[in-house]
Design an enzyme around this catalytic site. Structure first.
Site, PDB file in Angstrom:
ATOM      1  N   ASN A   1      -3.949   5.941  -0.588  1.00  0.00           N
ATOM      2  CA  ASN A   1      -3.264   6.112   0.690  1.00  0.00           C
ATOM      3  C   ASN A   1      -2.632   7.494   0.838  1.00  0.00           C
ATOM      4  OD1 ASN A   1      -3.285   4.099   2.810  1.00  0.00           O
ATOM      5  ND2 ASN A   1      -2.630   2.672   1.235  1.00  0.00           N
TER       6      ASN A   1
ATOM      7  N   GLU B   1      -5.868  -0.688  -7.103  1.00  0.00           N
ATOM      8  CA  GLU B   1      -4.896   0.169  -7.769  1.00  0.00           C
ATOM      9  C   GLU B   1      -3.857  -0.714  -8.457  1.00  0.00           C
ATOM     10  OE1 GLU B   1      -4.546   4.202  -5.086  1.00  0.00           O
ATOM     11  OE2 GLU B   1      -3.647   2.384  -4.265  1.00  0.00           O
TER      12      GLU B   1
ATOM     13  N   HIS C   1      -2.907  -3.368  -5.660  1.00  0.00           N
ATOM     14  CA  HIS C   1      -3.279  -2.970  -4.311  1.00  0.00           C
ATOM     15  C   HIS C   1      -4.778  -3.073  -4.077  1.00  0.00           C
ATOM     16  CE1 HIS C   1      -3.646   0.404  -1.106  1.00  0.00           C
ATOM     17  NE2 HIS C   1      -3.534  -0.784  -0.539  1.00  0.00           N
TER      18      HIS C   1
ATOM     19  N   SER D   1       0.812  -1.208   0.000  1.00  0.00           N
ATOM     20  CA  SER D   1       0.000   0.000   0.000  1.00  0.00           C
ATOM     21  C   SER D   1       0.847   1.261   0.000  1.00  0.00           C
ATOM     22  CB  SER D   1      -0.933   0.014   1.214  1.00  0.00           C
ATOM     23  OG  SER D   1      -0.214  -0.202   2.409  1.00  0.00           O
TER      24      SER D   1
END
Length: 285
Positions: A192, A154, A142, A121
């Site tokens: 993130n 992702e 991800h 992440s």
């Protein structure tokens, strides 16, 4: 490697994320091998998978026949030699050297065509791939927690990632029922990086005594968020969340806006890792 060539998927790490990823791969019809060195973690993952599938039946999302087909597609193992697959998704601890080490080991027992995808992440895919033979087949994939429910994935290309590798993983994510978004190899990628301040600022409010945990969470929920920052950190894992923040703090050359919280570090040091440990910012025992 093209999507139609993918028959077998390996997942490394049978924790919360790895279990969820393996489950959806099996449900999509892929022969799926879930690996972990910890036998107890594997047993828990097997029980959780069955429980999740039963909930799916209760909610009318799948049939008993589909549940049994998914379970038949799953193999749980502690033997890395069984991880001879077309695609391998790594979902282990957020430490660069550990990810590089497992990918090198997997490269030794697979062909150069095997795609090595990381569920990281925050760690740059470029750094992970740098220590792996044939880095063009290393890519970020991800998922978000819980992986069997959350729709977004992702897909991250490192400096050496081949375009066709990223495209295949994007197509795979879509076949798994996800919404795939291509991202560049920037610290924290998209989600993130944006969400980091949801946690960091919540922790700053707590540190400064502006409000307590329950008040901050309730106010965020009243503002439209499904969970407040502390509930969400407990769900994700306080240790995992702290590792991501630390990684991003370093990656952005110690920019103060990403500075990890001492309160969160203390929780990690005490083993209060959230729901999975029975205690985090809240108690679950």
């Amino acid at each position: 490697m093209k999507l139609e060539d993918i028959k077998t998927i390996g997942v490394v790490g049978a924790g919360t994320m790895g279990q969820g990823i393996a489950q959806i791969c099996a449900q999509a019809g892929y022969k799926t091998i879930l690996f972990d060195i910890n036998e107890q973690v594997l047993q828990k993952a097997e029980a959780t998978t069955a429980k999740n599938l039963d909930k799916g039946i209760e909610r009318g999302k799948l049939t008993e026949q589909e549940k049994q087909a998914a379970l038949a597609n799953l193999t749980f193992t502690g033997d890395t030699l069984q991880l001879s697959c077309d695609v391998i998704i790594e979902a282990i601890v957020e430490k660069l050297e550990v990810k590089q080490s497992i990918f090198r080991e997997l490269a030794d027992i697979n062909t150069p065509d095997t795609i090595l995808a990381s569920n990281t992440s925050s760690i740059p895919i470029t750094q992970i791939a740098a220590a792996v033979p044939n880095p063009e087949r290393v890519v970020g994939m991800h998922f978000f927690n819980p992986a069997h429910i959350m729709k977004l994935v992702e897909v991250i290309s490192g400096a050496a990632t081949a375009p066709e590798t990223a495209e295949t993983i994007k197509q795979l994510a879509e076949k798994l029922g996800k919404v795939a978004v291509m991202a560049k190899d920037s610290p924290g990628f998209i989600v993130n990086r944006v969400a980091r301040h949801f946690y960091v600022e919540g922790l700053k409010l707590l540190e400064e005594g502006v409000a307590d945990i329950e008040t901050i969470d309730k106010l965020m929920q009243a503002s439209g968020f499904k969970m407040g920052p502390f509930e969400l950190m407990d769900l994700i894992g306080v240790d995992t969340n702290y590792s991501v923040t630390t990684s991003m703090f370093e990656a952005f050359h110690y920019d103060p806006k990403f500075r990890p919280s001492r309160i969160q570090q203390q929780k990690v040091d005490a083993g209060h890792h959230g729901r999975k440990s029975g205690r985090g910012f809240y108690k679950y025992e």
